[in-house]
Design an enzyme around this catalytic site. Structure first.
Site, PDB file in Angstrom:
ATOM      1  N   LYS A 254      15.681  12.392   5.519  1.00 10.30           N
ATOM      2  CA  LYS A 254      15.429  11.030   5.742  1.00 10.30           C
ATOM      3  C   LYS A 254      14.423  10.340   5.139  1.00 10.30           C
ATOM      4  O   LYS A 254      14.240   9.083   5.111  1.00 10.30           O
ATOM      5  CB  LYS A 254      15.388  10.586   7.345  1.00 10.30           C
ATOM      6  CG  LYS A 254      16.634  10.938   8.129  1.00 10.30           C
ATOM      7  CD  LYS A 254      16.285  10.691   9.583  1.00 10.30           C
ATOM      8  CE  LYS A 254      15.752  11.741  10.114  1.00 10.30           C
ATOM      9  NZ  LYS A 254      16.422  12.910  10.430  1.00 10.30           N
TER      10      LYS A 254
ATOM     11  N   GLY B 147      17.422  24.110  19.031  1.00 10.18           N
ATOM     12  CA  GLY B 147      17.515  23.451  17.677  1.00 10.18           C
ATOM     13  C   GLY B 147      17.991  21.924  17.671  1.00 10.18           C
ATOM     14  O   GLY B 147      18.175  21.371  16.493  1.00 10.18           O
TER      15      GLY B 147
ATOM     16  N   ASP C  64      11.737   9.354  14.141  1.00  9.01           N
ATOM     17  CA  ASP C  64      12.917   9.669  13.639  1.00  9.01           C
ATOM     18  C   ASP C  64      14.036   8.743  13.889  1.00  9.01           C
ATOM     19  O   ASP C  64      14.738   8.381  12.986  1.00  9.01           O
ATOM     20  CB  ASP C  64      13.293  11.042  14.383  1.00  9.01           C
ATOM     21  CG  ASP C  64      14.652  11.467  13.807  1.00  9.01           C
ATOM     22  OD1 ASP C  64      14.757  11.863  12.581  1.00  9.01           O
ATOM     23  OD2 ASP C  64      15.677  11.457  14.644  1.00  9.01           O
TER      24      ASP C  64
ATOM     25  N   LYS D 271      15.921   6.089  10.899  1.00  9.68           N
ATOM     26  CA  LYS D 271      17.458   6.320  11.140  1.00  9.68           C
ATOM     27  C   LYS D 271      17.888   4.476  11.033  1.00  9.68           C
ATOM     28  O   LYS D 271      18.653   4.031  10.488  1.00  9.68           O
ATOM     29  CB  LYS D 271      18.056   6.745  12.069  1.00  9.68           C
ATOM     30  CG  LYS D 271      17.998   8.356  12.093  1.00  9.68           C
ATOM     31  CD  LYS D 271      18.461   9.039  13.066  1.00  9.68           C
ATOM     32  CE  LYS D 271      18.386  10.690  13.142  1.00  9.68           C
ATOM     33  NZ  LYS D 271      18.870  11.260  14.316  1.00  9.68           N
TER      34      LYS D 271
ATOM     35  N   GLY E 251      22.255  18.883  15.521  1.00 11.21           N
ATOM     36  CA  GLY E 251      22.709  20.196  15.569  1.00 11.21           C
ATOM     37  C   GLY E 251      22.944  20.624  13.850  1.00 11.21           C
ATOM     38  O   GLY E 251      23.478  19.902  13.077  1.00 11.21           O
TER      39      GLY E 251
END
Length: 809
Positions: free
Chosen positions: A573, A658, A672, A676, A791
């Site tokens: 990103k 994870g 994060d 986005k 995931g």
């Protein structure tokens, strides 16, 4: 009758000549005329020796002896001792003459054209004597029948005289006759030669004069290939060509047959078949008057390297008669051959391609010829561009077929290959163009794929990152390969992979199943910039760089890759959420270069979020509002917290499964989600920077600023009770906690929200994401996108979908 010509590699050894004998024997009672070249490499050695002698280099005598030894060794390998002595006696006069010629040149230090012709033609005289004896064929001296005159700086065949002499001979030929190729004589009876590749020409002249049923050129390849197999591994043999197609391919570098060879056969409508001495069962290539029905529009691609593009430019040339005549006449005077000509329709420039070895001579001649115009500025400049190459696509069925040129130039243009000059004849069977030599391999591969392998498209992948997502992408490449070829006509080939400290690249491809182990064992040390430089240096057609890292250093190389016409697919990103100026430059560069920059997995992992937004914007709709839960990690945390599972325990669990970043603080800080939301806002048309987003972290800043992850995990336990109290309160109120992002009226915000059962966020389970989009068209009920948002598996699927989209869009 058949005429069979065997080239230097076909007679280069005793074993090869034994193959020739088998081929001739298979023709049984059919009358056969054989033409042979010098033994492989001998003509080059003779010319080199002659020049050494002219320069007074005593090593020429040693070279002479080596050449003699080569032929004596061949005789010993082909014949029993008694017969060998007879053959040595048979060639002794040629050897004595060669010895005299070389020593004469050495003594007087002068090598005339006449002497060079006699020396360079000696290879055919020697090989033909030996092979005729071995095959039991009648030997004929081609110099007695093929006559030349010296015109325009070269020996030209006098057709009428040659045909007359050969026609008289035709009736007396036996079942097996053998002629040396390449050699001829002039009107004075002096030895001359027909130029490099002249043995093919000799065979064609004989075939025409003897009215042969077929001319067979036996060489070391199966026939004309769709492209140079040394450059394009997937090139294949062409079954059938017309005379015109074969001539064009030969002129532009296909070294299967000497171009003048085609003329006598064409005049007498004699088919030519190219055959492989070392693979005689191969069908070969048939050359005849008509190309076969149902053939492709493009029959082959040929190319020439080591050429120079010279352009003469000036407004003083416009409308002035005689300019072209003067230009090409001055080049002819200095024996410069022009390969390609391109003239601007305005007449203000003429471009031509010549052999690079003659470029300085050519430029001097042009400057001398046009000195008055240069002095008066009527001609403004003479440009010389070296290290160029010419590519030609050839096919009879190109005539009046629309779209060929568009397909050609689109295939090279989207791969970043610049075209400097274009030429197409009125016959429409050839389109030729000039490019930089460094781009030749890429251009040939792109064109060959477009015209000959168009049922399949190939993408060449360079993967950065061999971690969880990267390894899953490799699994996708491996397991989906056959399905993609069958359903999508797409071949995905991995040609490079880089870890944090090493890399491995292979133009022919790497096996995705084992490449990580191969990288660990055979990887070359290097950083991501080294990997980027190697990718650009390889210059592979249809290249795609795939970033499965979260590295800022990797994101920093995108621009250079896009500028080099390499598409970028990324799950990282950082680039798209960096400064708006950089983000927009990446998008603009991709558009200008005609390559792709896809980052669908930057938001929502495998969910299609960016594509629907792009579709809305492109359709003219305007997005007015966004609401979203964009962190699968944080949604998992708020959904899993309970009386028996506190916040700190769930954070650790998300890390272990994870769902979170290796350092969960990145997720908990809201960074994060900010990235986005910023990407969604920008794709929606809003020019926002990170500092424009109002951020409430999931946990207070003082917890996030702990010196180590271990310290944080210990300290965050202090928040367990606080979060549990809030959870219980919301439960009693019929509400749930969500960490959400919103965009409204151009204002972006990230933070905690409390939602009741009427809100779409309320039932959001596990690590799922949800995005609500209001636009001018979707103003009452928002577009809703919902599904797994975290995931490795879903992220890898999204990355793989973007890779496929590079090929399909």
């Amino acid at each position: 009758m058949r005429v069979l010509k065997f080239g230097g590699t076909s007679v280069g050894s005793a074993e090869a000549i034994a193959r020739v004998k088998d081929i001739v024997a298979s023709l049984k009672d059919e009358a056969v005329v054989i033409v042979v070249s010098a033994l492989g490499g001998v003509t080059d050695r003779l010319i080199r020796m002659a020049n050494m002698a002219c320069e007074g280099d005593e090593a020429c005598i040693s070279e002479l002896q080596l050449i003699i030894n080569t032929h004596e060794e061949l005789i010993n390998n082909l014949f029993e001792s008694e017969n060998a002595a007879e053959v040595r006696a048979l060639v002794s006069s040629e050897i004595e003459e060669l010895d005299t010629l070389v020593k004469g040149v050495f003594l007087i230090r002068e090598l005339s054209r006449k002497s060079l012709d006699r020396i360079s033609g000696m290879g055919e005289r020697l090989s033909s004597r030996i092979i005729a004896s071995y095959l039991g064929a009648n030997w004929y001296d081609s110099r007695n029948y093929i006559k030349t005159s010296f015109e325009f700086g070269r020996n030209q065949v006098v057709y009428e005289k040659s045909e007359q002499l050969l026609s008289k001979l035709k009736g007396s030929l036996g079942r097996l006759s053998l002629f040396p190729g390449f050699i001829s004589s002039n009107g004075k009876g002096e030895s001359t030669t027909l130029g490099r590749g002249g043995s093919d020409y000799t065979a064609s002249l004989l075939a025409a004069a003897f009215d042969a049923d077929v001319l067979e050129i036996w060489t070391d390849v199966d026939g004309f290939m769709t492209a140079d197999p040394k450059v394009i591994s997937r090139a294949y043999c062409i079954d059938h060509l017309s005379y015109s197609e074969a001539m064009e391919l030969s002129h532009f570098g296909a070294k299967v047959i000497y171009p003048p060879t085609i003329i006598p056969a064409y005049r007498n409508k004699i088919p030519i078949r190219i055959k492989n001495t070392f693979n005689p069962s191969a069908k070969g290539t048939l050359i005849s008057e008509q190309s076969e029905s149902g053939a492709r529009q493009i029959k082959g691609i040929s190319s020439i390297k080591d050429v120079t593009l010279i352009t003469v430019q000036g407004i003083g040339m416009v409308g002035v008669p005689g300019i072209s005549m003067r230009l090409f006449s001055c080049l002819a005077r200095v024996e410069v051959n022009v390969v390609l000509i391109s003239q601007a329709s305005s007449e203000n420039s003429i471009s031509m391609v010549i052999d690079s070895s003659r470029s300085d001579v050519a430029v001097r001649a042009i400057r001398e010829e046009f000195k008055p115009e240069l002095d008066k500025k009527q001609i403004s400049r003479i440009m010389q561009e070296d290290e160029m190459a010419v590519i030609a696509i050839v096919g009879e069925k190109m005539k009046q077929t629309t779209g060929i040129a568009g397909q050609l130039f689109n295939s090279v243009g989207k791969n970043g290959v610049n075209i400097y000059a274009i030429a197409q004849g009125g016959s429409e069977i050839n389109i030729s163009f000039v490019i930089k030599e460094k781009d030749l391999r890429k251009a040939l591969n792109a064109i060959h794929e477009a015209f000959f392998l168009s049922q399949y498209q190939r993408l060449n992948l360079f993967l950065a990152g061999k971690g969880t997502v990267g390894s899953k992408v490799l699994d996708k490449i491996s397991t989906q390969a056959q399905k993609l070829m069958a359903d999508n006509r797409l071949r995905i080939r991995l040609v490079g992979i880089a870890g944090s400290r090493s890399m491995i690249l292979n133009r022919e491809g790497l096996y995705p199943d084992t490449v990580i182990q191969q990288l660990e064992k055979e990887g070359v040390p290097g950083c991501i910039n080294d990997f980027k430089n190697k990718i650009i240096e390889m210059n592979v057609a249809n290249s795609v760089f795939v970033d499965c890292t979260a590295s800022e250093e990797v994101a920093d190389i995108y621009l250079q890759l896009l500028e080099a016409n390499i598409s970028v697919v990324t799950a990282n990103k950082i680039a798209s959420s960096s400064s708006y100026q950089h983000y927009s430059r990446l998008k603009r560069t991709a558009a200008e270069k005609g390559v792709k920059f896809y980052f669908e997995t930057n938001v929502g992992a495998g969910l299609p979020v960016i594509s629907p937004i792009n579709d809305l914007v492109r359709s003219g709709d305007r997005i007015v509002r966004l609401q979203a839960v964009l962190s699968g990690t944080l949604n998992y945390i708020v959904n899993e917290m309970s009386e028996i599972k506190p916040l700190s325990e769930v954070i650790l669990e998300a890390k272990q499964k994870g769902y979170s970043e290796p350092d969960p603080r990145i997720d908990l800080s809201g960074t994060d989600v900010v990235r986005k939301l910023l990407i969604l806002a920008r794709e929606s048309g809003y020019k926002l920077e990170q500092e424009d987003v109002e951020v409430e972290p999931f946990v207070p800043v003082e917890y996030l600023s702990q010196p180590s992850l271990e310290d944080f995990m210990e300290k965050v336990k202090e928040l367990d009770e606080l979060f549990e109290d809030r959870r219980q309160r919301l439960y009693l109120e019929g509400k749930r906690l969500r960490y959400a992002a919103s965009l409204e009226d151009g204002k972006a915000k990230v933070g905690m929200v409390e939602v009741d059962k009427t809100h779409p966020f309320y039932e959001l389970e596990g690590s799922n994401n949800i995005i609500l989009i209001w636009s001018e068209n979707y103003n009452l009920h928002p577009m809703q996108i919902k599904g797994y948002g975290a995931g490795a598996d879903v992220t890898a699927s999204g990355v793989f979908a973007d890779i496929i989209k590079v090929a399909n869009v």
